[in-house]
Scaffold this active site. Structure first.
Site, PDB file in Angstrom:
ATOM      1  N   SER A 157       0.844  -1.190   0.000  1.00 52.64           N
ATOM      2  CA  SER A 157       0.000   0.000   0.000  1.00 52.64           C
ATOM      3  C   SER A 157       0.875   1.234   0.000  1.00 52.64           C
ATOM      4  CB  SER A 157      -0.887   0.011   1.250  1.00 52.64           C
ATOM      5  OG  SER A 157      -1.533   1.261   1.415  1.00 52.64           O
ATOM      6  N   TYR A 183      -0.068   0.284  10.667  1.00 53.72           N
ATOM      7  CA  TYR A 183      -0.403  -0.138   9.304  1.00 53.72           C
ATOM      8  C   TYR A 183       0.779   0.100   8.372  1.00 53.72           C
ATOM      9  CZ  TYR A 183      -2.940  -0.421   4.860  1.00 53.72           C
ATOM     10  OH  TYR A 183      -3.359  -0.765   3.588  1.00 53.72           O
TER      11      TYR A 183
END
Length: 319
Positions: A157, A183
Site C-alpha cells: 500500500s 499499518y
C-alpha cells in the site's frame, strides 16, 4: 513490458486475450473486495484458483461470482486460513503440501488496516502479525510448491509511506500505538518481504513483487470512523504533487488490476523485487506526500534481510 495500462485499467482490460488454462493460483482473502475480484478475473481466464479465507461460509457466499464466471477449465477451491493464528497458517500450509499440487502464482492479498491496538493469537501486534508474519510463514512453508517461473505478489500500500519497520519494537511494547503507523510498518514489511523472497528465489525462476492497488472502498476500512476516512480522502484529493495525476477512488476491478498485471502480464525480470502501482513500476520518492511512488527504505536490501531474520525469530522458524 507489454501493452500499456494505467490507473483506470481494470482486471478485464489487463487480462484481455490471456489464457490461464492449466495455471494454479493461491489467493488469500477471498471473502470480500479485491480478493474476490482477483479470483474471479483469473478463474474467468481458465486458472484453477485456491482461495484462502478465515470464514469459509462468508467466502463461499462472496465467491459465487467466481464460480459463475469461471471458464476454460477455471475453478475455485476454498481453504481455511486465519493469518492471525500461526497454528491456522501452519495447518493450511501442511494441507497444501500434503496435497502436493503446485502453484504458478501466489497472491498475498488478505489484510487488516488501522485497527485498534490488539494482538494475534500468538501475541504479535495485530497488523504486523496478520499482514506480514502470517503471510511470511504461509508463503515460505509452501515455497517448494511454487513452480519455476512462478510469482509471488504481495499486496502492499501507499500506506507504507507512514512508517518504516521497527525491528527493535515490532509489537509496540515501548512505542505509543498509532493505528496508521502500525499499518505503515506492516505494509513496508510486505514490500521488504517481496524484495528478499525475490533475492532468494530468483535463481530458480521464482520472482516476487509488491503492489499498491490504489484507494478503493472495501471492507479493509471497516475499523475507520467514516469521518476520519473522509478526511483522509480529502487530503489525498487536495492539490497533487507536481507531475502527479489527480487522486480518485478506484473501483474494485481497477484496484485489482495491478495485482493481476504484476502476477501474469508484466515482464518478470522487470518487476521482480520491485514495487508497482497503477500497472507500472513505481519510482522512489521522498517527502511528506502520501501519494505515488515508493520509499527507499521499503526496497533497501539490507532492511529486507534484517526483517527476514527478525520474522524468523518471531515465528520460531527458519527458511
Amino acid at each position: 513490458m507489454t501493452a500499456s495500462f494505467g490507473a483506470t485499467s481494470t482486471t478485464d482490460d489487463v487480462l484481455a486475450g490471456v489464457d490461464l488454462s492449466g495455471r494454479r493460483v493461491l489467493v488469500t482473502g477471498v471473502s470480500a473486495g479485491l480478493g474476490v475480484e482477483t479470483a474471479r478475473a483469473l478463474a474467468a481466464r481458465g486458472a484453477r484458483v485456491v482461495g484462502a479465507a478465515r470464514d469459509l461460509g462468508k467466502a463461499h457466499r462472496a465467491t459465487e461470482v467466481v464460480r459463475r464466471d469461471a471458464a476454460n477449465g477455471g475453478a475455485l477451491e476454498l481453504v481455511e486460513l486465519d493469518l492471525a493464528s500461526l497454528a491456522s497458517v501452519r495447518a493450511c500450509a501442511d494441507a497444501l503440501n500434503t496435497a502436493g499440487e503446485t502453484f504458478d502464482l501466489v497472491i498475498a492479498n488478505a489484510g487488516v488496516m488501522a485497527c485498534p491496538k490488539g494482538t494475534t493469537a500468538d501475541g504479535f501486534e495485530t497488523q504486523f502479525g496478520t499482514n506480514h508474519l502470517g503471510h511470511f510463514a504461509l508463503v515460505n512453508r509452501i515455497a517448494g510448491l511454487m513452480t519455476p517461473r512462478a510469482r509471488l505478489v504481495n499486496l502492499a500500500s501507499a500506506g507504507h509511506r507512514f512508517a518504516d519497520v521497527d525491528l527493535d519494537d515490532p509489537n509496540f511494547e515501548r512505542t505509543p500505538y498509532e493505528e496508521f503507523i502500525a499499518y505503515g510498518r506492516s505494509k513496508t514489511a510486505n514490500v521488504l518481504f517481496a524484495v528478499e523472497f525475490d533475492r532468494r528465489h530468483a535463481s530458480r525462476g521464482v520472482r516476487a513483487v509488491a503492489v499498491h492497488p490504489g484507494g478503493i472502498h472495501t471492507e479493509l476500512a471497516r475499523h475507520m470512523d467514516p469521518a476520519e476516512l473522509d478526511r483522509l480522502i480529502a487530503t489525498l484529493e487536495a492539490a497533487p504533487p507536481a507531475g502527479s495525476a489527480p487522486f480518485f477512488m478506484k473501483t474494485i476491478p481497477q484496484g485489482a488490476a495491478t495485482t493481476v498485471w504484476a502476477g501474469v502480464v508484466a515482464d518478470a525480470d522487470a518487476v521482480g523485487g520491485r514495487y508497482c502501482e497503477d500497472c507500472h513500476l513505481a519510482e522512489i520518492t521522498e517527502g511528506d506526500a502520501l501519494r505515488d511512488g515508493v520509499r527507499a527504505y521499503a526496497l533497501d536490501p539490507d532492511n529486507a534481510r534484517a526483517l527476514w531474520a527478525k520474522s524468523e525469530e518471531m515465528i520460531g522458524e527458519r527458511f
